[in-house]
Motif scaffolding. Structure first.
Motif, PDB file in Angstrom:
ATOM      1  N   PHE A  25       0.696  -1.251  -0.222  1.00 44.20           N
ATOM      2  CA  PHE A  25       0.004  -0.335  -0.018  1.00 44.20           C
ATOM      3  C   PHE A  25       0.838   1.544   0.034  1.00 44.20           C
ATOM      4  CE2 PHE A  25       0.725  -0.270   4.695  1.00 44.20           C
ATOM      5  CZ  PHE A  25       0.671   1.251   5.083  1.00 44.20           C
ATOM      6  N   GLY A  26      -0.058   2.233  -0.419  1.00 40.30           N
ATOM      7  CA  GLY A  26       0.301   3.720  -0.473  1.00 40.30           C
ATOM      8  C   GLY A  26      -0.325   4.788   0.597  1.00 40.30           C
ATOM      9  N   ARG A  27       0.280   5.912   0.446  1.00 38.03           N
ATOM     10  CA  ARG A  27      -0.772   7.243   1.128  1.00 38.03           C
ATOM     11  C   ARG A  27      -1.011   8.109   0.635  1.00 38.03           C
ATOM     12  NH1 ARG A  27      -1.612   5.954   6.916  1.00 38.03           N
ATOM     13  NH2 ARG A  27      -3.499   6.973   6.465  1.00 38.03           N
ATOM     14  N   ASP A  28      -2.271   8.583   0.530  1.00 36.89           N
ATOM     15  CA  ASP A  28      -2.426   9.840  -0.423  1.00 36.89           C
ATOM     16  C   ASP A  28      -3.474  10.698   0.989  1.00 36.89           C
ATOM     17  OD1 ASP A  28      -3.321  11.787  -2.095  1.00 36.89           O
ATOM     18  OD2 ASP A  28      -4.480  11.197  -2.741  1.00 36.89           O
ATOM     19  N   GLY A  29      -2.697  11.402   1.522  1.00 34.05           N
ATOM     20  CA  GLY A  29      -3.816  11.992   2.904  1.00 34.05           C
ATOM     21  C   GLY A  29      -3.804  11.132   3.630  1.00 34.05           C
ATOM     22  N   ILE A  44      -4.681  -1.261 -15.101  1.00 33.41           N
ATOM     23  CA  ILE A  44      -4.969  -1.423 -13.852  1.00 33.41           C
ATOM     24  C   ILE A  44      -4.998  -0.617 -13.029  1.00 33.41           C
ATOM     25  CG2 ILE A  44      -3.889  -2.313 -12.119  1.00 33.41           C
ATOM     26  CD1 ILE A  44      -1.284  -4.020 -14.053  1.00 33.41           C
ATOM     27  N   PRO A  45      -6.743  -1.363 -11.921  1.00 34.36           N
ATOM     28  CA  PRO A  45      -6.744  -0.213 -11.221  1.00 34.36           C
ATOM     29  C   PRO A  45      -5.846   0.291 -10.163  1.00 34.36           C
ATOM     30  CG  PRO A  45      -8.685  -1.324 -11.548  1.00 34.36           C
ATOM     31  CD  PRO A  45      -6.771  -2.202 -12.037  1.00 34.36           C
ATOM     32  N   VAL A  46      -6.361   1.546  -9.298  1.00 32.26           N
ATOM     33  CA  VAL A  46      -5.602   2.746  -8.236  1.00 32.26           C
ATOM     34  C   VAL A  46      -7.320   2.148  -7.491  1.00 32.26           C
ATOM     35  CG1 VAL A  46      -4.195   3.340  -7.171  1.00 32.26           C
ATOM     36  CG2 VAL A  46      -3.365   3.538  -9.463  1.00 32.26           C
ATOM     37  N   VAL A  47      -7.694   1.560  -6.371  1.00 34.02           N
ATOM     38  CA  VAL A  47      -8.107   1.612  -5.272  1.00 34.02           C
ATOM     39  C   VAL A  47      -8.038   2.612  -4.377  1.00 34.02           C
ATOM     40  CG1 VAL A  47      -9.416   0.023  -3.952  1.00 34.02           C
ATOM     41  CG2 VAL A  47      -8.891  -0.915  -6.354  1.00 34.02           C
ATOM     42  N   VAL A  48      -8.668   3.365  -3.818  1.00 39.77           N
ATOM     43  CA  VAL A  48      -8.517   4.007  -2.448  1.00 39.77           C
ATOM     44  C   VAL A  48      -9.294   3.592  -1.945  1.00 39.77           C
ATOM     45  CG1 VAL A  48      -8.781   6.993  -2.195  1.00 39.77           C
ATOM     46  CG2 VAL A  48      -8.204   6.150  -4.494  1.00 39.77           C
ATOM     47  N   LEU A  49      -8.942   3.328  -0.733  1.00 39.35           N
ATOM     48  CA  LEU A  49      -9.207   3.375   0.818  1.00 39.35           C
ATOM     49  C   LEU A  49      -9.633   4.142   1.531  1.00 39.35           C
ATOM     50  CD1 LEU A  49      -7.407  -0.160   0.371  1.00 39.35           C
ATOM     51  CD2 LEU A  49      -9.632  -0.191  -0.033  1.00 39.35           C
ATOM     52  N   GLU A 103      -3.810  -2.344  14.210  1.00 41.72           N
ATOM     53  CA  GLU A 103      -4.400  -1.249  13.843  1.00 41.72           C
ATOM     54  C   GLU A 103      -5.246  -1.940  13.031  1.00 41.72           C
ATOM     55  OE1 GLU A 103      -6.068   3.441  13.291  1.00 41.72           O
ATOM     56  OE2 GLU A 103      -3.678   3.029  12.802  1.00 41.72           O
ATOM     57  N   ARG A 104      -6.320  -2.246  12.934  1.00 39.80           N
ATOM     58  CA  ARG A 104      -8.615  -2.023  12.686  1.00 39.80           C
ATOM     59  C   ARG A 104      -9.042  -0.988  12.364  1.00 39.80           C
ATOM     60  NH1 ARG A 104      -9.806  -8.195  12.502  1.00 39.80           N
ATOM     61  NH2 ARG A 104      -7.810  -8.947  12.857  1.00 39.80           N
ATOM     62  N   LEU A 105      -9.080  -0.933  10.744  1.00 41.16           N
ATOM     63  CA  LEU A 105     -10.017   0.556  10.507  1.00 41.16           C
ATOM     64  C   LEU A 105     -10.907   0.069   8.996  1.00 41.16           C
ATOM     65  CD1 LEU A 105      -9.670   3.750  10.002  1.00 41.16           C
ATOM     66  CD2 LEU A 105      -8.163   3.428   8.638  1.00 41.16           C
ATOM     67  N   ARG A 106     -12.277   0.349   9.475  1.00 40.94           N
ATOM     68  CA  ARG A 106     -13.023   0.779   8.421  1.00 40.94           C
ATOM     69  C   ARG A 106     -12.916   0.968   7.268  1.00 40.94           C
ATOM     70  NH1 ARG A 106     -15.468  -3.996   7.503  1.00 40.94           N
ATOM     71  NH2 ARG A 106     -17.068  -2.231   6.561  1.00 40.94           N
ATOM     72  N   VAL A 107     -13.465   1.039   5.915  1.00 43.86           N
ATOM     73  CA  VAL A 107     -12.838   2.059   5.118  1.00 43.86           C
ATOM     74  C   VAL A 107     -14.000   1.623   4.130  1.00 43.86           C
ATOM     75  CG1 VAL A 107     -10.635   2.142   4.665  1.00 43.86           C
ATOM     76  CG2 VAL A 107     -11.329  -0.087   3.953  1.00 43.86           C
ATOM     77  N   THR A 108     -13.812   2.911   2.615  1.00 43.33           N
ATOM     78  CA  THR A 108     -14.533   2.221   1.512  1.00 43.33           C
ATOM     79  C   THR A 108     -13.889   2.891   0.841  1.00 43.33           C
ATOM     80  OG1 THR A 108     -16.792   3.248   2.688  1.00 43.33           O
ATOM     81  CG2 THR A 108     -17.122   3.656   0.562  1.00 43.33           C
ATOM     82  N   ALA A 109     -14.072   1.885  -0.426  1.00 47.98           N
ATOM     83  CA  ALA A 109     -13.404   1.637  -0.987  1.00 47.98           C
ATOM     84  C   ALA A 109     -13.929   2.211  -2.977  1.00 47.98           C
ATOM     85  CB  ALA A 109     -13.568   0.430  -1.277  1.00 47.98           C
ATOM     86  N   HIS A 155      -5.626   5.005   2.794  1.00 43.07           N
ATOM     87  CA  HIS A 155      -4.463   4.296   1.532  1.00 43.07           C
ATOM     88  C   HIS A 155      -5.275   3.636   0.107  1.00 43.07           C
ATOM     89  CE1 HIS A 155      -4.874   3.964   5.909  1.00 43.07           C
ATOM     90  NE2 HIS A 155      -3.862   3.293   6.154  1.00 43.07           N
ATOM     91  N   LEU A 156      -3.843   3.368  -0.502  1.00 46.15           N
ATOM     92  CA  LEU A 156      -3.802   3.091  -1.609  1.00 46.15           C
ATOM     93  C   LEU A 156      -3.345   1.980  -2.205  1.00 46.15           C
ATOM     94  CD1 LEU A 156      -2.392   6.243  -3.069  1.00 46.15           C
ATOM     95  CD2 LEU A 156      -4.978   5.717  -2.506  1.00 46.15           C
TER      96      LEU A 156
END
Length: 146
Positions: A60-64, A138-143, A99-105, A67-68
């Motif tokens: 993964f990577g980060r954008d603000g 190839i998709p980049v997914v934003v979480l 750490e566990r975190l709920r996300v929307t993709a 998570h990506l």
């Protein structure tokens, strides 16, 4: 899929799949967070057919605050199952270390993809090689935190 492809570095596959997920969970990411020198998270999706929870270890990577992750599957001609699951049900959970975190993709838009792709290829340069292996975009997914 050759180790001699320009720009491709063969990863160490000593910790992959279910074993990677299990060791990551058992140790709160002490084992498995860094994989081949890059950060990984655990992504848990809901199976679109089975309804069962499915967990994958992902670079993964980060954008603000986001998570990506990249739906590359090494440049395979089809999207990975986890990506299809997120298309059907974008609510998911990630684990980063303990750490566990709920996300929307969501899939990155055409306008934002080049910037986000660059973030991800700085983390894992092989993504450019994976893209060269397939005709699909190839998709980049934003979480994003839910």
């Amino acid at each position: 899929m050759s180790e001699k492809e320009p720009g491709y570095t063969a990863p160490d596959l000593g910790l992959v799949g279910a074993e990677h997920v299990a060791r990551y969970r058992e140790t709160g990411g002490e084992v498995g967070y860094l994989w081949n020198g890059v950060p990984t998270l655990l992504l848990t999706t809901t199976g679109r057919r089975s309804g069962l929870l499915r967990t994958s270890a992902m670079i993964f990577g980060r954008d603000g605050d986001d998570h990506l992750v990249v739906a590359s599957m090494g440049g395979a001609p089809r999207h990975p199952q986890w990506y299809l699951n997120l298309e059907a049900e974008p609510g998911a959970e990630i684990q980063v270390r303990a750490e566990r975190l709920r996300v929307t993709a969501r899939t990155a838009s055409a306008d934002e993809r080049p910037r986000l792709w660059k973030i991800m290829t700085e983390v894992w340069p092989n993504y450019d090689v994976y893209q060269s292996r397939t005709e699909r975009r190839i998709p980049v997914v934003v979480l994003s935190p839910a």
